[in-house]
Design an enzyme around this catalytic site. Structure first.
Site, PDB file in Angstrom:
ATOM      1  N   TYR A  61      50.435  43.415  38.747  1.00 60.06           N
ATOM      2  CA  TYR A  61      49.515  42.273  38.715  1.00 60.06           C
ATOM      3  C   TYR A  61      50.307  40.960  38.691  1.00 60.06           C
ATOM      4  CZ  TYR A  61      45.493  39.455  37.139  1.00 60.06           C
ATOM      5  OH  TYR A  61      44.497  38.514  37.023  1.00 60.06           O
ATOM      6  N   SER A  68      46.511  33.357  38.554  1.00 63.16           N
ATOM      7  CA  SER A  68      46.434  33.801  37.171  1.00 63.16           C
ATOM      8  C   SER A  68      47.488  33.037  36.379  1.00 63.16           C
ATOM      9  CB  SER A  68      46.724  35.307  37.105  1.00 63.16           C
ATOM     10  OG  SER A  68      47.058  35.734  35.807  1.00 63.16           O
TER      11      SER A  68
END
Length: 256
Positions: free
Chosen positions: A160, A147
């Site tokens: 996350y 990400s």
């Protein structure tokens, strides 16, 4: 082998986790179109079956694997089933992931653990079981999905961020241990993509404007825009690429 032929995945089998929708489904379709046999994975048999039907209707060879990627026993059993069925996995894409948005001071341990297990521990478990078969064969491709938060933090998504930061170093660790055995382990870092997981963000006018203004491309990414990078990393075209993370982000990480 010609340069074009080096991207051909004919004769290879790819397991894509979390592939009944979103980024995983798009990459599964792309690999299938490049010639691979694909194994779709998820926990919901109905959604996996629906995605598999779409690919079969398009003429592709598809298998379905319903198991929870966060459970060690489930992952081990799934690979033993692949072995029994004669499915020799050449490519793994560790795509399964979830999000949980909450300030860290309010974050419960259970929510932290759930995100870490789904986004990071699953990649360790799947990668380990795949590599246990790839190492003796002397070949294999492992692609972990990172990400933007593999490089930079953002408030309210701490677990996350930690998981995706871990994906970057897990990928480098895999390369360090397995490169000499003919395995390439790399990662893709998607930018802000138009997926189900981001629907609420797209609908938020302020956030939508921020993404578009912050991204040099001036827009959100489409799931199919990961496919070219996934095929490159899954194919023999990337045989000397190892331990890298390629950001597909419209240029967001390149600018202040």
């Amino acid at each position: 082998m010609t340069e074009t032929a080096s991207f051909d995945l004919t004769g290879r089998t790819a397991l894509i986790t979390g592939s009944s929708r979103g980024l995983g489904k798009a990459m599964a379709q792309g690999l299938a179109e490049a010639g691979a046999v694909v194994i779709l994975n998820g926990r919901n048999a109905e959604t996996v079956a629906a995605a598999a039907r779409e690919l079969r209707d398009a003429g592709h060879t598809v298998h379905e694997a319903i198991f929870d990627v966060t459970g060690e026993a489930a992952v081990v059993a799934a690979f033993e089933k692949f072995d029994a069925e004669g499915l020799e996995i050449d490519i793994v894409i560790n795509n399964a992931g979830i999000q949980h948005r909450q300030p860290m001071l309010e974050l419960a341990l259970a929510d932290w653990q759930r995100v870490i297990d789904t986004n990071l521990t699953s990649a360790f478990l799947i990668g380990r079981e795949a590599a246990r078969r790839m190492v003796p064969r002397g070949r294999g491709k492992i692609i972990n999905i990172g990400s933007l938060t593999s490089a930079l933090a953002r408030a309210t998504v701490i677990p996350y961020t930690v998981a995706k930061g871990g994906i970057k170093l897990l990928t480098q660790g895999m390369a360090a241990e397995w490169a000499a055995s003919g395995i390439q382990a790399n990662a893709i870092g998607p930018g802000y993509m138009l997926t189900d997981m981001n629907e609420a963000l797209v609908a938020n006018k302020d956030f939508d404007n921020w993404v578009k203004s912050r991204t040099p491309a001036g827009r959100w990414g489409q799931p199919e825009e990961l496919v070219g990078t996934a095929i490159f990393l899954a194919s023999s075209a990337s045989d000397y690429v190892n331990g890298q993370i390629i950001y597909v982000d419209g240029g967001m990480l390149s600018v202040l």
